[in-house]
Design a protein around this motif. Structure first.
Motif, PDB file in Angstrom:
ATOM      1  N   ILE A  71      86.023   1.059  77.602  1.00 36.56           N
ATOM      2  CA  ILE A  71      86.093   2.314  76.851  1.00 36.56           C
ATOM      3  C   ILE A  71      86.994   3.321  77.551  1.00 36.56           C
ATOM      4  O   ILE A  71      87.882   3.921  76.942  1.00 36.56           O
ATOM      5  N   PHE A  72      86.785   3.491  78.870  1.00 34.74           N
ATOM      6  CA  PHE A  72      87.565   4.497  79.572  1.00 34.74           C
ATOM      7  C   PHE A  72      88.978   4.013  79.898  1.00 34.74           C
ATOM      8  O   PHE A  72      89.870   4.817  80.133  1.00 34.74           O
ATOM      9  N   ASP A  73      89.188   2.723  79.919  1.00 36.36           N
ATOM     10  CA  ASP A  73      90.528   2.214  80.184  1.00 36.36           C
ATOM     11  C   ASP A  73      91.385   2.195  78.925  1.00 36.36           C
ATOM     12  O   ASP A  73      92.602   2.186  78.996  1.00 36.36           O
ATOM     13  N   LEU A  74      90.744   2.208  77.785  1.00 39.40           N
ATOM     14  CA  LEU A  74      91.466   2.182  76.518  1.00 39.40           C
ATOM     15  C   LEU A  74      92.286   3.453  76.310  1.00 39.40           C
ATOM     16  O   LEU A  74      93.268   3.450  75.568  1.00 39.40           O
ATOM     17  N   GLU A  75      91.905   4.522  76.984  1.00 40.73           N
ATOM     18  CA  GLU A  75      92.636   5.773  76.820  1.00 40.73           C
ATOM     19  C   GLU A  75      94.084   5.648  77.272  1.00 40.73           C
ATOM     20  O   GLU A  75      94.944   6.362  76.775  1.00 40.73           O
ATOM     21  N   MET A  97      95.475  15.350  71.038  1.00 42.11           N
ATOM     22  CA  MET A  97      95.294  14.628  72.294  1.00 42.11           C
ATOM     23  C   MET A  97      94.373  15.400  73.222  1.00 42.11           C
ATOM     24  O   MET A  97      93.573  14.799  73.942  1.00 42.11           O
ATOM     25  N   THR A  98      94.452  16.730  73.210  1.00 43.96           N
ATOM     26  CA  THR A  98      93.530  17.524  74.017  1.00 43.96           C
ATOM     27  C   THR A  98      92.095  17.322  73.534  1.00 43.96           C
ATOM     28  O   THR A  98      91.171  17.193  74.348  1.00 43.96           O
ATOM     29  N   LEU A  99      91.891  17.264  72.232  1.00 46.58           N
ATOM     30  CA  LEU A  99      90.557  16.998  71.677  1.00 46.58           C
ATOM     31  C   LEU A  99      90.076  15.603  72.077  1.00 46.58           C
ATOM     32  O   LEU A  99      88.914  15.429  72.478  1.00 46.58           O
ATOM     33  N   PHE A 100      90.955  14.623  72.004  1.00 48.33           N
ATOM     34  CA  PHE A 100      90.603  13.254  72.400  1.00 48.33           C
ATOM     35  C   PHE A 100      90.200  13.188  73.864  1.00 48.33           C
ATOM     36  O   PHE A 100      89.172  12.604  74.226  1.00 48.33           O
ATOM     37  N   LEU A 101      90.992  13.820  74.728  1.00 46.98           N
ATOM     38  CA  LEU A 101      90.679  13.803  76.160  1.00 46.98           C
ATOM     39  C   LEU A 101      89.418  14.599  76.475  1.00 46.98           C
ATOM     40  O   LEU A 101      88.662  14.231  77.377  1.00 46.98           O
ATOM     41  N   SER A 102      89.155  15.663  75.739  1.00 48.91           N
ATOM     42  CA  SER A 102      87.924  16.428  75.991  1.00 48.91           C
ATOM     43  C   SER A 102      86.696  15.618  75.579  1.00 48.91           C
ATOM     44  O   SER A 102      85.683  15.636  76.290  1.00 48.91           O
ATOM     45  N   PHE A 108      82.430  10.866  79.828  1.00 46.74           N
ATOM     46  CA  PHE A 108      82.418  10.487  81.237  1.00 46.74           C
ATOM     47  C   PHE A 108      81.386  11.297  82.012  1.00 46.74           C
ATOM     48  O   PHE A 108      80.634  10.751  82.834  1.00 46.74           O
ATOM     49  N   ILE A 109      81.314  12.597  81.753  1.00 44.48           N
ATOM     50  CA  ILE A 109      80.332  13.447  82.428  1.00 44.48           C
ATOM     51  C   ILE A 109      78.913  13.029  82.045  1.00 44.48           C
ATOM     52  O   ILE A 109      78.006  12.987  82.899  1.00 44.48           O
ATOM     53  N   TYR A 110      78.698  12.689  80.786  1.00 46.27           N
ATOM     54  CA  TYR A 110      77.385  12.217  80.345  1.00 46.27           C
ATOM     55  C   TYR A 110      76.986  10.942  81.079  1.00 46.27           C
ATOM     56  O   TYR A 110      75.845  10.816  81.542  1.00 46.27           O
TER      57      TYR A 110
END
Length: 120
Positions: A71-75, A97-102, A108-110
Motif C-alpha cells: 500500500i505504501f510503496d504503491l505511492e 496530489m497533496t490530497l492523495f499524500l495527506s 501511515f500515522i494511524y
C-alpha cells in the motif's frame, strides 16, 4: 525491400538468437563448478517447509507487513510521473496530489499509533 526480404531478415535474426541462446546455455552447463545441492533444489515458499504438515502456526504479522508495504510503496507509481510533469501541470493536479499524500500520511500515522508497523 520486398515483402519476402523483410521476413527473411526477421527469420535470420530469430535463428541467430536461438543458436546464441543454445550456445550460452551449453557453455554455462559445461563450465559450472559444482552441481546444485539437494537444499538448493528444494521448494522455497516464504520460509516454510512445504513438505511438513500445513497446520503449523505462523505469524500473521508477516502478511500484514507485506500488505502495508504494498500500500505504501504503491505511492511511488503515482509520485514519479507527477514529479516529472509537475511544471506542465495545473494547480488542480497539485491539489489532488497533496490530497492523495495527506490521506496516505493520515493512514501511515494511524498504522503507527496502532503499532501495526512493529514486528513484535
Amino acid at each position: 525491400m520486398t515483402y519476402k526480404q523483410e521476413y527473411y531478415i526477421i527469420f535470420t535474426i530469430f535463428i541467430r538468437r536461438t543458436i546464441f541462446t543454445i550456445v550460452i546455455i551449453t557453455l554455462s552447463r559445461i563450465t559450472r563448478k559444482t552441481l546444485p545441492s539437494n537444499e538448493k533444489l528444494t521448494i522455497y515458499e516464504c520460509g516454510f517447509n512445504p513438505l511438513e504438515t500445513p497446520r503449523l502456526p505462523f505469524s500473521i504479522k508477516f502478511f500484514l507487513i507485506g500488505i502495508l508495504f504494498l500500500i505504501f510503496d504503491l505511492e511511488i507509481s503515482f509520485l514519479f510521473p507527477w514529479c516529472t510533469t509537475m511544471n506542465s501541470l495545473k494547480w488542480t493536479a497539485f491539489i489532488r496530489m497533496t490530497l492523495f499524500l495527506s490521506i496516505l500520511t493520515i493512514g501511515f500515522i494511524y498504522e503507527w499509533i496502532k503499532k501495526r508497523l512493529e514486528w513484535e
